[in-house]
Design an enzyme around this catalytic site. Sequence first.
Site, PDB file in Angstrom:
ATOM      1  N   HIS A   1      44.555  47.542  49.567  1.00 45.37           N
ATOM      2  CA  HIS A   1      44.926  48.655  48.700  1.00 45.37           C
ATOM      3  C   HIS A   1      46.436  48.686  48.544  1.00 45.37           C
ATOM      4  O   HIS A   1      47.115  49.535  49.093  1.00 45.37           O
ATOM      5  CB  HIS A   1      44.407  49.980  49.269  1.00 45.37           C
ATOM      6  CG  HIS A   1      42.935  49.941  49.571  1.00 45.37           C
ATOM      7  ND1 HIS A   1      42.306  50.825  50.400  1.00 45.37           N
ATOM      8  CD2 HIS A   1      41.963  49.093  49.128  1.00 45.37           C
ATOM      9  CE1 HIS A   1      41.015  50.538  50.460  1.00 45.37           C
ATOM     10  NE2 HIS A   1      40.779  49.486  49.701  1.00 45.37           N
TER      11      HIS A   1
HETATM   12  C1  LIG Z   1      37.581  42.946  51.404  1.00 41.81           C
HETATM   13  C2  LIG Z   1      37.933  43.942  50.338  1.00 41.81           C
HETATM   14  C3  LIG Z   1      37.285  45.158  50.286  1.00 41.81           C
HETATM   15  C4  LIG Z   1      37.596  46.089  49.293  1.00 41.81           C
HETATM   16  N1  LIG Z   1      36.897  47.259  49.261  1.00 41.81           N
HETATM   17  C5  LIG Z   1      37.186  48.183  48.312  1.00 41.81           C
HETATM   18  C6  LIG Z   1      36.451  49.390  48.230  1.00 41.81           C
HETATM   19  O1  LIG Z   1      35.500  49.633  48.977  1.00 41.81           O
HETATM   20  N2  LIG Z   1      36.809  50.299  47.291  1.00 41.81           N
HETATM   21  C7  LIG Z   1      37.844  50.091  46.427  1.00 41.81           C
HETATM   22  O2  LIG Z   1      38.128  50.963  45.629  1.00 41.81           O
HETATM   23  N3  LIG Z   1      38.513  48.934  46.450  1.00 41.81           N
HETATM   24  C8  LIG Z   1      38.219  47.969  47.385  1.00 41.81           C
HETATM   25  N4  LIG Z   1      38.909  46.784  47.400  1.00 41.81           N
HETATM   26  C9  LIG Z   1      39.973  46.578  46.382  1.00 41.81           C
HETATM   27  C10 LIG Z   1      39.404  46.114  45.071  1.00 41.81           C
HETATM   28  O3  LIG Z   1      38.710  44.923  45.256  1.00 41.81           O
HETATM   29  C11 LIG Z   1      40.522  45.949  44.057  1.00 41.81           C
HETATM   30  O4  LIG Z   1      41.151  47.186  43.908  1.00 41.81           O
HETATM   31  C12 LIG Z   1      40.043  45.528  42.679  1.00 41.81           C
HETATM   32  O5  LIG Z   1      39.195  44.408  42.753  1.00 41.81           O
HETATM   33  C13 LIG Z   1      41.240  45.228  41.796  1.00 41.81           C
HETATM   34  O6  LIG Z   1      40.836  44.773  40.530  1.00 41.81           O
HETATM   35  P1  LIG Z   1      41.810  43.915  39.627  1.00 41.81           P
HETATM   36  O7  LIG Z   1      41.078  43.619  38.391  1.00 41.81           O
HETATM   37  O8  LIG Z   1      43.107  44.625  39.553  1.00 41.81           O
HETATM   38  O9  LIG Z   1      42.122  42.607  40.477  1.00 41.81           O
HETATM   39  P2  LIG Z   1      41.153  41.480  41.048  1.00 41.81           P
HETATM   40  O10 LIG Z   1      39.782  41.969  41.234  1.00 41.81           O
HETATM   41  O11 LIG Z   1      41.821  40.915  42.231  1.00 41.81           O
HETATM   42  O12 LIG Z   1      41.116  40.402  39.899  1.00 41.81           O
HETATM   43  C14 LIG Z   1      42.241  39.660  39.540  1.00 41.81           C
HETATM   44  C15 LIG Z   1      41.822  38.316  39.029  1.00 41.81           C
HETATM   45  O13 LIG Z   1      42.945  37.675  38.460  1.00 41.81           O
HETATM   46  C16 LIG Z   1      42.962  36.325  38.817  1.00 41.81           C
HETATM   47  N5  LIG Z   1      44.356  35.859  38.762  1.00 41.81           N
HETATM   48  C17 LIG Z   1      45.380  36.231  39.556  1.00 41.81           C
HETATM   49  N6  LIG Z   1      46.501  35.597  39.220  1.00 41.81           N
HETATM   50  C18 LIG Z   1      46.206  34.800  38.173  1.00 41.81           C
HETATM   51  C19 LIG Z   1      46.951  33.898  37.383  1.00 41.81           C
HETATM   52  N7  LIG Z   1      48.252  33.688  37.608  1.00 41.81           N
HETATM   53  N8  LIG Z   1      46.313  33.243  36.387  1.00 41.81           N
HETATM   54  C20 LIG Z   1      44.998  33.449  36.148  1.00 41.81           C
HETATM   55  N9  LIG Z   1      44.247  34.284  36.884  1.00 41.81           N
HETATM   56  C21 LIG Z   1      44.831  34.957  37.880  1.00 41.81           C
HETATM   57  C22 LIG Z   1      42.369  36.288  40.192  1.00 41.81           C
HETATM   58  O14 LIG Z   1      41.828  35.021  40.488  1.00 41.81           O
HETATM   59  C23 LIG Z   1      41.312  37.381  40.112  1.00 41.81           C
HETATM   60  O15 LIG Z   1      40.071  36.881  39.746  1.00 41.81           O
HETATM   61  C24 LIG Z   1      38.602  45.820  48.353  1.00 41.81           C
HETATM   62  C25 LIG Z   1      39.258  44.590  48.393  1.00 41.81           C
HETATM   63  C26 LIG Z   1      38.925  43.658  49.367  1.00 41.81           C
HETATM   64  C27 LIG Z   1      39.647  42.365  49.381  1.00 41.81           C
END
Ligand SMILES: Cc1cc2nc3c(=O)[nH]c(=O)nc-3n(C[C@H](O)[C@H](O)[C@H](O)COP(=O)(O)OP(=O)(O)OC[C@H]3O[C@@H](n4cnc5c(N)ncnc54)[C@H](O)[C@@H]3O)c2cc1C
Lengths: 570, 251
Positions: free
Chosen positions: A500
């Site tokens: 987080h």
């Molecule tokens: C073990 C774990 C448990 C969690 N549990 C919770 C929970 O219970 N509740 C909660 O609210 N949140 C939880 N989270 C947090 C939650 O997963 C994230 O807040 C959420 O997934 C963020 O979404 P996002 O789209 O911002 O990023 P992400 O889901 O991380 O997606 C980003 C994507 O961008 C891609 N990417 C990154 N850089 C590049 C680049 N340069 N070029 C191309 N692609 C790229 C990555 O490969 C990834 O697929 C948890 C996280 C983890 C790791």
Amino acid sequence: MVTTLDKVDVVTVGVGWTGGIIAAECAKEGLKVVGLERGRERSTQDFSMVHDEYRYAIRYELMQDLSKETVTFRNNRKQRALPMRQMGSFLLGEGLGGSGTHWNGQNWRFLPYDFQIKSMTEEKYGKNKLSADYTLQDWGITYDELEPYFDRFEKTAGISGEATNPFWGQRSAEYPTPPMKKTPILQRFETASKNLGYSPFMLPSANLSETYKNPDGKTINACQYCGFCERFGCEYGAKSSPEITVVPTALETGNFEIKFNANAVEILKEGDKVTGVKYVDTVTFEEFIQPAEVVVLTSYMMNNAKLLMVSKIGEQYDPETGRGTLGKNYAYQILPGASGFFDEQMNVFMGAGALGMTVDDFNGDNFDHNDLDFIHGASLSITQTGLRPILTNPIPPDTPSWGADFKKASIHNYTRTLSVGGQGASMPHKENYMSLDGTYKDIYGVPLLQLTYNFTDQDRALHAYLTEKAAGIMQEMGAKTVVGGNPISDYDIVPYQTTHNTGGTMMGSSRDDSVVNNYLQHWDAENLFVVGAGNFAHNGGYNPTGTVGALAYRCAEGIIKYSKDGGTLV
Amino acid sequence: MAKKEKNFSRRDFLKTSGIATGALIGGGLIGGLIGSNVSGNSGAGTASPAPGTANQGQMSVRGLQFFKNDVEFQVLSQAAERIFPEDDLGPGAIGLGVPYFIDQQLAGAYGENSKEYMQGPFFEGESTQGYQSRLKRNEMFRQGLILMQTEAQRRFNKDFVELDGGQMDEILTAFQEDELEMKGVSSLFFFRLFRMAVLEGAYADPIYGGNQNMDGWRMKGFPGHQASYINQIESEEFAEIEPKSIGNMNH
Ligand SMILES: Cc1cc2nc3c(=O)[nH]c(=O)nc-3n(C[C@H](O)[C@H](O)[C@H](O)COP(=O)(O)OP(=O)(O)OC[C@H]3O[C@@H](n4cnc5c(N)ncnc54)[C@H](O)[C@@H]3O)c2cc1C
Ligand code: SF4
């Protein structure tokens, strides 16, 4: 040679929750969308062998390959920043779905207080409650303005919950599905916290209590309580994740294409607009340019900030002068809590990532801070996530950490220990920020993101106060021995804490104190949008994704508006 | 022949260190004594065990993939056993196959640090900055095990495997207290890595070669891979469930 591809309407960098939501909403409107995802394609079928703690939870099968890219870290500006060589404190995602594939599914809306934290704190406690070193600010949007988008995200994900928490903001609708099962462990917490005068409720969960069809027609199955949720993909398609909801919704329109193994290295800008994204094929190392009318950074808060820094878009924050906004207000979370050792054995190995009960009596400004030297607080929860044996070796104080006594105690207590844990809010501080590293690079030759972060006095005071409250609940739950968490000193990047991370690309009402406006549109480039927990001006007392999902729906609306009318949206 | 000597010496050290030979030679035997009925249960639900199941694992040939020198493997085995010893609850590290688990891990991605950022420059950091060694994990292990042997000679004029338990613990404690010099890594860092690897070997799914016969899980009351608990999760009763490996899956 760089190959330039055909121009599309929208390109997203990353296809996790934020990328998936943007893609689904824009593609439904007829916009041509390309998603660049550095990782691989994956789906529920890939998770049939997933009940494997060693491969997935210890060796991080679904997480970012750090040999290619990581971040550097130091506690303060005087230290030399060094690479996080091995995953630890937070687990970065990679591959279709991002961290939304292996998240727990604990799904929250931040409190109304969070969005207006600065003005509400000043109103109630005066201007000097926190020192000026804490760079607190309002978010440029209110809870009520964001409410419809929260509702959208919850309906898309089919969140299971009960709206009985007296401290929440107004909801326009009930949760789409009823709460999960209230197990004996949860009931114990419920009784104890009620005895103490608190208001327990079931934790809002993306592990669904029953089969559900979302407004896009996607079915999410009922959770089996198999206990392999956090850090694992769900083999039943019962945990809401981008690849079973928004990604197929986007693909079905025929307007969405995902390029896998596509690692974005730069946002291209001409004048006051961006023109597209440069990426490297991670297999061949060939370079491509994907031109687009609109570029959306959806690559998790760290990569979002890094790409802006590398592409020199916006002004880098400087802690010396206080100037600049990019990289500012990085915040993490603190984890107060207490464990209790019991006599009887409990089914701790059964569970689900978001199976839990919570009290919010010590979160936000839900309690009086007049005599306290901190603001905000933490949600206090018991979660029954399914404890696995490698990572769970609870031992009472004074037990050695190896050898005969360790073995006996850790085996005995594995099924006899419960914990109440808090997710502590973290206030931004002028010395906590992100920038580019001057020494270390990723394998594509791009500088690594550098993190300068330490816990502050506010964090330490909050931690101490909330640890005591957690211990009080544990006592009331009837534990034989209660052990509160040790006071925190310096932030340590080694042990897992939470994923987080917030800040760095703050949203706000003015270009002077934020990176994006409240449609997540960049102040310096009207066709660039940046969405994720990086938009948070501080970190609250909950997991972030419910709020991130809401912001993504808000952002999608902005992009669609922009595509029709152009210009700055606010 | 060299190979034969190796086996002899292994048996010798087992005798001198007081570890029941059965623990090493047939982890399954010891497990059968303490846990539920092995032959009756562990293949339950699977008509013919798929390759790589726990049962098959016991019968198949065991060999070293990373260590070349049996002395190092023996030091590893004994040190691991001190971290997680056999007792009335059940087998220790050796009985669970942990040394073989670690050997295999060191030969693969874990030992080679293939998912870690290993680009230089390398600097010693603060403890809050974590792993900063240019050494790969398997290099740390080799160095650490050789140092255990050297320390045994220096302190007690004996091979590590000839020491009594208390003496071995003294050396392990010196690692843990960071009193020993290692090159490119602190002895405390190595100790933590070692301790964690032992626990991983004791409790990882048996497909990885440790947790023989699922006895690590059985001792702890962890049922391993189960498809669903939906029908039990509301029960007040503690559920004693025969563990299942993902190697036994009949998907
Ligand atoms: C073990 C774990 C448990 C969690 N549990 C919770 C929970 O219970 N509740 C909660 O609210 N949140 C939880 N989270 C947090 C939650 O997963 C994230 O807040 C959420 O997934 C963020 O979404 P996002 O789209 O911002 O990023 P992400 O889901 O991380 O997606 C980003 C994507 O961008 C891609 N990417 C990154 N850089 C590049 C680049 N340069 N070029 C191309 N692609 C790229 C990555 O490969 C990834 O697929 C948890 C996280 C983890 C790791
Ligand atoms: S606990 Fe439920 S949601 Fe989580 S992986 Fe198991 S079945 Fe899926």
